[in-house]
Design an enzyme around this catalytic site. Structure first.
Site, mmCIF file in Angstrom:
data_model
loop_
_atom_site.group_PDB
_atom_site.id
_atom_site.type_symbol
_atom_site.label_atom_id
_atom_site.label_comp_id
_atom_site.label_asym_id
_atom_site.label_seq_id
_atom_site.Cartn_x
_atom_site.Cartn_y
_atom_site.Cartn_z
ATOM 1 N N CYS A 140 38.872 37.782 38.655
ATOM 2 C CA CYS A 140 36.864 38.950 39.024
ATOM 3 C C CYS A 140 36.813 39.092 37.678
ATOM 4 C CB CYS A 140 38.069 40.344 40.306
ATOM 5 S SG CYS A 140 36.164 40.753 39.857
ATOM 6 N N CYS A 143 35.296 42.904 37.907
ATOM 7 C CA CYS A 143 36.624 44.030 37.620
ATOM 8 C C CYS A 143 36.813 43.962 36.465
ATOM 9 C CB CYS A 143 37.507 43.416 38.824
ATOM 10 S SG CYS A 143 37.226 42.999 40.347
ATOM 11 N N ASP A 144 37.225 43.084 35.921
ATOM 12 C CA ASP A 144 37.807 42.993 34.370
ATOM 13 C C ASP A 144 37.517 43.109 32.984
ATOM 14 O OD1 ASP A 144 39.834 43.969 36.072
ATOM 15 O OD2 ASP A 144 41.013 41.926 36.487
#
Ligand code: NAP
Length: 313
Positions: A140, A143-144
């Site tokens: 992701c 997200c990261d």
């Protein structure tokens, strides 16, 4: 908090809160069907982790996947859809009713079920992938990505997801290597053009990851050239894997007909082999991975569920 009751015979229960499920929920709730939607993870499914959705009509500038998901949810809830955090682990049929077993032990009854359970990222299956999960390996980018500010990043894959997320990751990485097993990308042409004109993206064709190595965190990849068989090392700190999706249909294996890859077989009205059970979106055999298509399929499934109740209950 939404109240759910084991004594109620629901009109419609939807499994999955992505575009297909939320659209089914909008149509079912607006048709005054007593409808519950279960989502075990994040509302929006795969689009919730997509930075920018550029090809959903009505948003000429594009819209963040997260915002689009929340808008779908808000619109459906305005008409009475009840969205519940929970996981359906087993489905059975009892006479005309569909019986759902939840992970927490509750058992619910419904006249119709719409499966819109979507798909999960496919794994590479190489040494180091699971060991370095959340320590450099991610599925992701939204997200990261920010964890890798100023660091070299690798993106694996050659489809729409890999190219779109590689572009997003150029905001953070010192360099973004796009590693693909062939010399041609599969992605849509306009994404390819953006990738090839972005100076931060270095395309590494004809290579596969043999191993992900490091100590506490990822430090390098061992790559194998698919033409020559030669091995090479590439220093990276982040590895983002986008090599396609696998359907989230394991809980239905014993009761629904699936294709050889595990996707649910339906007819053009989204009907499965089981009366009263419909499927829509990425978990359905023949779906296209497009939000616009998932939305259309969710709409058909809910309208068919409504008709089914009218004639059968
Ligand atoms: P995808 O289209 O299935 O592409 C997967 C990519 O990973 C392919 O390039 C494939 O290589 C490669 N691959 C598969 N297994 C591999 C392995 N074991 N090792 C190395 N490489 C491997 O998957 P996706 O990009 O996740 O997209 C899924 C669906 O969502 C698609 O229908 C896509 O169109 C849609 N989507 C659309 C958008 C958009 O419209 N903007 C954005 C994201 C996703 P080969 O090419 O050699 O097969």
């Amino acid at each position: 908090m939404v109240e759910i009751s084991e004594d109620t015979l629901y009109d419609c229960i939807i499994v999955g809160g992505g575009p297909a499920g939320l659209t089914a929920g909008l149509y079912a709730a607006r048709a005054k069907m007593n409808t519950l939607l279960f989502e075990k993870g994040t509302i929006g499914g795969q689009i919730a982790i997509t930075d920018l959705v550029e090809n959903y009509p009505g948003f000429p500038e594009g819209i963040s996947g997260k915002e689009l998901s929340l808008r779908f949810k808000e619109q459906a809830e305005r008409f009475g859809l009840k969205v519940v955090k929970g996981e359906v682990v087993k489905v059975e049929k009892s006479g005309r009713e569909v019986i759902l077993h939840l992970r927490n032990g509750q058992i619910l009854r419904t006249k119709t079920l719409i499966v819109a359970s979507g798909s999960n990222p496919r794994k590479l299956g190489v040494p180091g992938e699971s060991e370095f999960l959340n320590r450099g390996v991610s599925y992701c980018a939204t997200c990261d990505g920010a964890l890798f500010e100023g660091s070299p990043i690798a993106v694996i894959g050659g489809g729409d997801s890999a190219t779109q997320e590689a572009l997003f990751l150029t905001r953070f990485g010192s360099v973004v290597y796009l590693i693909h097993r062939r010399d041609q990308l599969r992605a849509q042409k306009h994404l390819q053009e953006k990738v090839f004109s972005n100076p931060k993206i270095k395309f590494i064709p004809n290579n596969v990851v043999e191993e992900i190595k490091g100590s506490d965190f990822v430090e390098r990849l061992i790559l194998k050239n698919t033409k020559t068989g030669d091995l090479s090392e590439l220093p990276v700190e982040g590895v983002f894997i986008f090599i396609g999706l696998e359907p989230n249909t394991g809980f239905l294996r014993d009761i629904l007909k699936l294709d050889e890859r595990g996707y649910i077989l339906t007819d053009e009205k989204m009907r499965t082999n089981l009366e009263g059970v419909f499927a829509a979106g990425d978990c359905r055999s023949g779906s296209t991975g497009q939000v616009a298509v998932a939305v259309g399929e969710g709409c058909i499934a809910a309208m068919e569920a409504e008709k089914y109740i009218e004639y059968n209950f």
